[in-house]
Design a protein around this motif. Structure first.
Motif, PDB file in Angstrom:
ATOM      1  N   GLU A   1       0.845  -1.197   0.000  1.00 25.01           N
ATOM      2  CA  GLU A   1       0.000   0.000   0.000  1.00 25.01           C
ATOM      3  C   GLU A   1       0.884   1.253   0.000  1.00 25.01           C
ATOM      4  O   GLU A   1       2.032   1.228   0.464  1.00 25.01           O
ATOM      5  CB  GLU A   1      -0.900   0.015   1.229  1.00 25.01           C
ATOM      6  CG  GLU A   1      -1.879  -1.150   1.308  1.00 25.01           C
ATOM      7  CD  GLU A   1      -2.963  -1.074   0.242  1.00 25.01           C
ATOM      8  OE1 GLU A   1      -3.259   0.052  -0.214  1.00 25.01           O
ATOM      9  OE2 GLU A   1      -3.499  -2.133  -0.132  1.00 25.01           O
TER      10      GLU A   1
ATOM     11  N   SER B   1       3.391   7.294 -11.845  1.00 28.37           N
ATOM     12  CA  SER B   1       1.926   7.389 -11.912  1.00 28.37           C
ATOM     13  C   SER B   1       1.354   6.715 -13.157  1.00 28.37           C
ATOM     14  O   SER B   1       0.171   6.376 -13.194  1.00 28.37           O
ATOM     15  CB  SER B   1       1.491   8.857 -11.874  1.00 28.37           C
ATOM     16  OG  SER B   1       2.024   9.562 -12.988  1.00 28.37           O
TER      17      SER B   1
ATOM     18  N   ASN C   1       0.818   3.323 -11.618  1.00 27.64           N
ATOM     19  CA  ASN C   1       0.143   3.244 -10.323  1.00 27.64           C
ATOM     20  C   ASN C   1      -0.677   4.515 -10.137  1.00 27.64           C
ATOM     21  O   ASN C   1      -0.131   5.594  -9.932  1.00 27.64           O
ATOM     22  CB  ASN C   1       1.186   3.097  -9.202  1.00 27.64           C
ATOM     23  CG  ASN C   1       0.558   2.965  -7.815  1.00 27.64           C
ATOM     24  OD1 ASN C   1      -0.621   3.260  -7.609  1.00 27.64           O
ATOM     25  ND2 ASN C   1       1.355   2.537  -6.850  1.00 27.64           N
TER      26      ASN C   1
ATOM     27  N   THR D   1      -2.399   5.603  -7.769  1.00 27.85           N
ATOM     28  CA  THR D   1      -2.429   6.241  -6.445  1.00 27.85           C
ATOM     29  C   THR D   1      -1.281   7.243  -6.276  1.00 27.85           C
ATOM     30  O   THR D   1      -1.229   7.955  -5.270  1.00 27.85           O
ATOM     31  CB  THR D   1      -2.325   5.192  -5.312  1.00 27.85           C
ATOM     32  OG1 THR D   1      -1.040   4.569  -5.345  1.00 27.85           O
ATOM     33  CG2 THR D   1      -3.416   4.137  -5.440  1.00 27.85           C
TER      34      THR D   1
END
Length: 603
Positions: free
Chosen positions: A99, A222, A225, A227
């Protein structure tokens, strides 16, 4: 075949092996603990090997696997390491599912560990996910610190490349150049790999990978991913610049930038349109009006010459002399008992710079700038009290710094003095807005950050930092002006300055509002900074008394500028003031007897 014993160490199972050597889990029969021993594949000169190993063993940090000792067994050099149970970062990445918050926590720990090494002038040279282990408490610990340095003989430029090709920096590949920026590049690669789940540079063979590092443009994480936001993209891409001068200077610089990145949007996002309007208004006002921040031109010029050489001291003195008010105040202060350790009257600014040094004069200029023209300003006493509070906080910060970083206490003084720069400027120029912020905090229970954003669109802290940048204060000092709200031990010099400044401000508030006799308030304060400073009540009282004594001496010299009501608040029942007067009298009596102020013939 592995030996059964090495000295007092009993050899256990093999933990892993690589190009550098083989690692075994071992038992220390004397100290009754488990350790990891690495048998190196390469034979090394005894003297340099032991010298380098001793240097590495002094590197102690929670995020670094410690080296306990070094030796040689039947011609094979070995190192004894702290044994850490956990999982390799490379395995965690391969398994997937990291995470963003977990990645950030791991990376913050890595930066703290490497920053500690860079402060000691030690470069890892082989940072990669397989050299990082995550223990049971999810704390990253960096392994093999100094192994590459040992294998290279400690040279700053390698004739052959040592390390893992995928994590080598461009300047190391092309020139063999070793430095902190090479570790910064590797850290950027590790962060990108954690975010995307794959290495940044791949290729069918080693040469293709090296060519890609030298020539291939890195894609923002980015893209792989969603997030990852734009700010984190910029952070990663800066660390992965081909030119080392375009990267972060070292891991400490990188840690400070990452810390700012992790703050909540209200605290750390770039100054918005409303915030820019506030800062721009202040800058225009300073340029146009002749009230106290007109002196900012003097401070700007002084800071521009912060690294001035001895031969240019007259140039520095000339900048100050051009500002008549600043000159008078500096000469008045340097001839006071506040700087009484220097004998003889100081009659010129150039002499003051020679005797007291560049950093002291810069600190004085930054402090005295605030006191100009307040007598003509509405709410002058309120401003005086704010400025006096900042000056006392700075005086206390320098006392604390002399205990922990005696070579740079002036920097601590400035960091504490300038922390409330934004608040003071807003009170000076935007009186109604300043009062409205106070009302929101007192009557509507808004936090300081919420109230400042609601009224100004920017925080006092951001205003102060932007103005300090305009005044040419060094990057390290403006970074030290950021708030400190952690209850941990600082990992860098800049974090240490921020913590000391915060401690000094909190102490000033306790002294002004409750007094040092309030045991509950003092206990709460010391508990808050237990991890960072570890002060006991006795030492705390001594530092506070010393700061108060110096501040009272300062207030006598600048009696018209210092808020006397503030002096009374922090002085308590006056006992400290009486003690200061007795000490000053004793010093004067001693100086009269020792004859050091008189002409003598010395052998």
């Amino acid at each position: 075949m592995a030996p059964k014993t090495i000295g007092r160490f009993k050899i256990g199972k093999k933990l892993g092996s690589g190009n550098q050597g083989t690692v075994y889990l071992c038992s220390d029969t004397e100290l009754q603990r488990r350790v990891a021993i690495k048998l190196l594949n390469k034979s090394l000169p005894q003297a340099s090997y032991r010298s380098e190993a001793r240097t590495m063993s002094k590197l102690q940090h929670p995020n670094i696997v410690s080296i306990y000792e070094a030796g040689e067994h039947k011609g094979t050099p070995f190192l004894v390491f702290e044994y850490v149970e956990g999982q390799l970062l490379s395995d965690l990445i391969r398994e997937g599912g990291l995470e963003l918050a977990q990645i950030q926590n791991i990376f913050q720990g890595l930066l703290a560990g490497v920053s500690r090494a860079h402060q000691a002038d030690i470069v890892h040279r082989d940072l990669k996910p397989t050299n990082i282990i995550i223990n049971g408490e999810q704390m990253p610990k960096i392994m093999d610190f100094g192994i590459a340095r040992l294998l290279s003989g400690g040279k700053e430029q390698d004739e052959v490349l040592i390390g893992s090709p995928r994590y080598m920096a461009p300047e190391y590949i092309s020139k063999g150049q070793v430095g902190p920026q090479a570790d910064v590049f590797a850290l950027g690669l590790i962060l990108d790999e954690m975010l995307t789940g794959m290495p940044v540079f791949n290729g069918r063979n080693q040469q293709v990978v090296l060519d890609n590092i030298l020539n291939m443009e890195v894609k923002p994480p980015s893209q792989f991913n969603d997030t990852v936001d734009e700010r984190l993209d910029r952070f990663v891409l800066k660390a992965l610049e081909k030119d080392p001068d375009a990267r972060y200077v070292d891991a400490e610089d990188m840690l400070n930038a990452f810390g700012a990145l992790r703050k909540s949007p209200a605290e750390s996002e770039a100054v918005g349109d409303a915030g820019h309007g506030t800062v721009d208004f202040l800058l225009r006002r300073m340029r146009r009006k002749s009230d106290f921040p007109a002196l900012s031109q003097s401070v700007r010029s002084i800071n521009a010459m912060a690294q001035v050489s001895d031969k240019d001291l007259n140039q520095l003195a000339g900048v100050i002399v051009n500002d008549f008010a600043l000159t008078n105040k500096i000469l008045k202060v340097v001839n006071s008992a506040f700087y009484g350790r220097f004998s003889g009257k100081i009659g010129t600014v150039s002499r003051a710079v020679v005797v007291l040094g560049m950093q002291t004069i810069r600190s004085l200029a930054a402090s005295l700038i605030f006191f100009e023209h307040l007598q003509d300003k509405e709410q002058a006493e309120r401003l005086r009290e704010m400025i006096s509070s900042s000056l006392f906080s700075a005086t206390l910060a320098s006392q604390v710094a002399k205990d922990i970083d005696s070579q740079a206490f002036e920097e601590y003084f400035l960091a504490a003095m300038l922390h409330d720069l934004g608040k003071i400027l807003i009170a000076f120029y935007l009186h109604d807005e300043s009062r409205e912020i106070e009302r929101l905090m007192q009557q509507e229970s808004k936090s300081a950050v919420q109230a400042e954003h609601a009224v100004l669109g920017v925080t006092f802290e951001q205003v102060g930092i932007e103005i300090a940048k305009q005044w040419n204060f060094p990057k390290g000092l403006t970074a030290s002006m950021e708030s400190w709200n952690d209850d941990r031990k600082p990992a860098t010099v800049i974090e240490r300055r921020r913590m000391v400044a915060a401690f000094s401000r909190d102490t000033t508030q306790v002294m002004a509002e409750q007094g040092l006799d309030d045991k509950t308030a003092v206990t709460t304060l010391l508990q808050k900074y237990k991890e960072g400073l570890g002060l006991d009540r006795r030492k705390f009282k001594r530092l506070a008394d010393q700061a108060l004594e110096e501040f009272q001496e300062f207030s006598k010299v600048l009696s018209k500028d210092i808020s006397q009501s503030f002096v009374k608040k922090i002085s308590g029942d006056g006992a400290v003031q009486q003690k200061a007067e007795k000490r000053a009298a004793a010093k004067a009596k001693s100086a009269a007897k020792d004859g050091l102020g008189e002409t003598q013939i010395l052998n």
